[in-house]
Scaffold this motif. Structure first.
Motif, mmCIF file in Angstrom:
data_model
loop_
_atom_site.group_PDB
_atom_site.id
_atom_site.type_symbol
_atom_site.label_atom_id
_atom_site.label_comp_id
_atom_site.label_asym_id
_atom_site.label_seq_id
_atom_site.Cartn_x
_atom_site.Cartn_y
_atom_site.Cartn_z
ATOM 1 N N MET A 40 0.818 -1.195 0.000
ATOM 2 C CA MET A 40 0.000 0.000 0.000
ATOM 3 C C MET A 40 0.861 1.257 0.000
ATOM 4 O O MET A 40 0.544 2.213 -0.691
ATOM 5 N N LEU A 41 1.932 1.272 0.752
ATOM 6 C CA LEU A 41 2.798 2.444 0.790
ATOM 7 C C LEU A 41 3.819 2.447 -0.346
ATOM 8 O O LEU A 41 4.576 3.399 -0.483
ATOM 9 N N ARG A 42 3.803 1.390 -1.137
ATOM 10 C CA ARG A 42 4.757 1.314 -2.245
ATOM 11 C C ARG A 42 4.486 2.397 -3.291
ATOM 12 O O ARG A 42 5.395 2.858 -3.972
ATOM 13 N N ILE A 43 3.230 2.829 -3.381
ATOM 14 C CA ILE A 43 2.881 3.861 -4.362
ATOM 15 C C ILE A 43 3.571 5.184 -4.037
ATOM 16 O O ILE A 43 3.847 5.997 -4.919
ATOM 17 N N LEU A 44 3.885 5.413 -2.761
ATOM 18 C CA LEU A 44 4.548 6.658 -2.373
ATOM 19 C C LEU A 44 6.005 6.711 -2.815
ATOM 20 O O LEU A 44 6.637 7.760 -2.716
ATOM 21 N N GLN A 45 6.533 5.607 -3.284
ATOM 22 C CA GLN A 45 7.905 5.607 -3.806
ATOM 23 C C GLN A 45 7.987 6.281 -5.175
ATOM 24 O O GLN A 45 9.064 6.679 -5.604
ATOM 25 N N ASN A 46 6.853 6.430 -5.833
ATOM 26 C CA ASN A 46 6.807 7.144 -7.103
ATOM 27 C C ASN A 46 6.938 8.638 -6.793
ATOM 28 O O ASN A 46 6.088 9.212 -6.094
ATOM 29 N N PRO A 47 7.980 9.312 -7.300
ATOM 30 C CA PRO A 47 8.206 10.717 -6.924
ATOM 31 C C PRO A 47 7.086 11.664 -7.364
ATOM 32 O O PRO A 47 6.754 12.610 -6.645
ATOM 33 N N VAL A 48 6.490 11.422 -8.515
ATOM 34 C CA VAL A 48 5.419 12.289 -8.987
ATOM 35 C C VAL A 48 4.187 12.135 -8.091
ATOM 36 O O VAL A 48 3.577 13.128 -7.664
ATOM 37 N N TYR A 49 3.841 10.899 -7.774
ATOM 38 C CA TYR A 49 2.670 10.663 -6.940
ATOM 39 C C TYR A 49 2.891 11.185 -5.522
ATOM 40 O O TYR A 49 1.979 11.756 -4.921
ATOM 41 N N SER A 50 4.090 10.998 -4.984
ATOM 42 C CA SER A 50 4.340 11.461 -3.621
ATOM 43 C C SER A 50 4.277 12.984 -3.528
ATOM 44 O O SER A 50 3.777 13.531 -2.532
ATOM 45 N N LYS A 51 4.734 13.680 -4.558
ATOM 46 C CA LYS A 51 4.615 15.149 -4.560
ATOM 47 C C LYS A 51 3.155 15.578 -4.670
ATOM 48 O O LYS A 51 2.719 16.518 -4.004
ATOM 49 N N LEU A 52 2.399 14.889 -5.499
ATOM 50 C CA LEU A 52 0.979 15.186 -5.633
ATOM 51 C C LEU A 52 0.234 14.915 -4.330
ATOM 52 O O LEU A 52 -0.608 15.716 -3.898
ATOM 53 N N PHE A 53 0.548 13.821 -3.679
ATOM 54 C CA PHE A 53 -0.083 13.477 -2.410
ATOM 55 C C PHE A 53 0.265 14.492 -1.331
ATOM 56 O O PHE A 53 -0.603 14.936 -0.577
ATOM 57 N N ALA A 54 1.535 14.897 -1.261
ATOM 58 C CA ALA A 54 1.958 15.894 -0.270
ATOM 59 C C ALA A 54 1.282 17.238 -0.522
ATOM 60 O O ALA A 54 0.861 17.917 0.425
ATOM 61 N N SER A 55 1.146 17.620 -1.781
ATOM 62 C CA SER A 55 0.490 18.894 -2.077
ATOM 63 C C SER A 55 -0.996 18.837 -1.734
ATOM 64 O O SER A 55 -1.571 19.837 -1.295
ATOM 65 N N GLN A 56 -1.615 17.684 -1.874
ATOM 66 C CA GLN A 56 -3.024 17.533 -1.482
ATOM 67 C C GLN A 56 -3.178 17.668 0.023
ATOM 68 O O GLN A 56 -4.118 18.304 0.507
#
Length: 60
Positions: free
Chosen positions: A1-17
């Motif tokens: 489940m947390l493996r998706i946060l290893q994607n740099p684009v997705y993690s930046k999008l998630f942090a900005s949300q």
């Protein structure tokens, strides 16, 4: 489940949300406090009425 946060684009999008949600919540609280402050400048009875209003729902 947390493996998706290893994607740099997705993690930046998630942090900005997350930052956006925190900012929205902070703005809501700030606007409520501003409205309360502006209402209390009219007089102390207005300020007391704003605090006591939820308790007088069933009374006359």
């Amino acid at each position: 489940m947390l493996r998706i946060l290893q994607n740099p684009v997705y993690s930046k999008l998630f942090a900005s949300q997350i930052v956006s949600l925190l900012g929205t919540g902070l703005a809501t609280v700030a606007l409520g406090l501003l409205a309360f402050d502006l209402a209390c400048r009219a007089g102390d009875e207005c300020c007391f009425g704003a605090i006591a209003a939820p308790q007088r729902v069933g009374g006359s």
